[in-house]
Design a protein around this motif. Structure first.
Motif, PDB file in Angstrom:
ATOM      1  N   ALA A 126       0.611  -1.292   1.411  1.00  0.00           N
ATOM      2  CA  ALA A 126       1.645  -0.950   0.775  1.00  0.00           C
ATOM      3  C   ALA A 126       2.794  -0.142   1.637  1.00  0.00           C
ATOM      4  N   SER A 127       2.150   0.909   2.239  1.00  0.00           N
ATOM      5  CA  SER A 127       2.825   1.607   3.110  1.00  0.00           C
ATOM      6  C   SER A 127       3.400   1.108   4.238  1.00  0.00           C
ATOM      7  N   GLU A 128       2.768   0.069   4.995  1.00  0.00           N
ATOM      8  CA  GLU A 128       3.174  -0.573   6.132  1.00  0.00           C
ATOM      9  C   GLU A 128       4.267  -1.435   5.488  1.00  0.00           C
ATOM     10  N   LYS A 129       4.235  -2.141   4.418  1.00  0.00           N
ATOM     11  CA  LYS A 129       5.318  -2.966   3.883  1.00  0.00           C
ATOM     12  C   LYS A 129       6.586  -2.146   3.609  1.00  0.00           C
ATOM     13  N   SER A 130       6.545  -1.063   3.148  1.00  0.00           N
ATOM     14  CA  SER A 130       7.603  -0.361   2.608  1.00  0.00           C
ATOM     15  C   SER A 130       8.320   0.546   3.990  1.00  0.00           C
ATOM     16  N   VAL A 131       7.394   0.642   5.087  1.00  0.00           N
ATOM     17  CA  VAL A 131       8.093   0.736   6.290  1.00  0.00           C
ATOM     18  C   VAL A 131       8.729  -0.313   6.881  1.00  0.00           C
ATOM     19  N   GLN A 132       8.209  -1.333   6.788  1.00  0.00           N
ATOM     20  CA  GLN A 132       8.935  -2.648   7.284  1.00  0.00           C
ATOM     21  C   GLN A 132      10.304  -2.755   6.582  1.00  0.00           C
ATOM     22  N   GLU A 133      10.228  -2.776   5.194  1.00  0.00           N
ATOM     23  CA  GLU A 133      11.431  -2.819   4.573  1.00  0.00           C
ATOM     24  C   GLU A 133      12.313  -1.817   5.022  1.00  0.00           C
TER      25      GLU A 133
END
Length: 184
Positions: free
Chosen positions: A154-161
């Motif tokens: 989830a953290s990596e996804k939010s950083v990607q966004e």
């Protein structure tokens, strides 16, 4: 515990701000005091920006007047402008220096758009490096059992966004500058 993106978003904002200020120094055929930001003179032994030793004013769309507070600095300002890569011919009348910004040629415009594209690409690389730094922090936190695998994803996804948002912003700024260069 999810990764706090605030620190990384701040870094991305600063990267974008630095890119915008670099773009402001590109001469686009109009008088703009920001083109002199990179140029320094030797002011009593210290390298000093021209805007710190003189008043810069725009008299019309293509003319800038530089009026030093200390008249003895006229020659050094003139030399610094000639030595720069701006391609401008300063006109010194003994009191002020006038800079006339000529119309850009088609070839020069293409060169400038290539330059902005390269600067944009460099900025995107910097943003991606911030993403990598954030992802490494996530992996480190997962390894130390400070976050679960789901939280890491989830953290990596939010950083990607966040990364996508800033890369899109770089594209928008670059396109706007290119349009400005080609429109003149």
């Amino acid at each position: 515990m999810k990764l706090d993106n605030k620190e990384y978003e701040e870094k991305m904002k600063k990267t974008l701000a630095a890119y915008e200020s670099k773009l402001a120094t590109i001469r686009v055929g109009r008088a703009n005091p920001a083109v002199l930001d990179k140029i320094t003179i030797d002011y009593y032994g210290a390298p000093t920006a021209i805007n710190q030793v003189a008043q810069l004013s725009i008299t019309d769309a293509r003319t800038m007047v530089i009026q030093p507070w200390d008249a003895s600095q006229l020659k050094s300002i003139e030399r610094a402008i000639l030595a720069s890569d701006l391609g401008l011919q300063p006109q010194n009348d003994g009191k002020v220096i006038r800079l006339n910004f000529p119309q850009l040629t088609e070839e020069r415009r293409r060169e400038l758009t290539k330059q902005t594209a390269k600067m944009g690409e460099d900025t995107k690389v910097a943003v991606r490096n911030i993403r990598r730094e954030a992802n490494e922090k996530c992996k480190e936190m997962k390894k130390k059992s400070e976050m679960t695998e789901d939280e890491q994803k989830a953290s990596e996804k939010s950083v990607q966004e966040l990364t996508d948002k800033y890369i899109k912003e770089v594209d928008v700024i670059t396109a706007k500058k290119d349009k400005e260069i080609m429109a003149l």
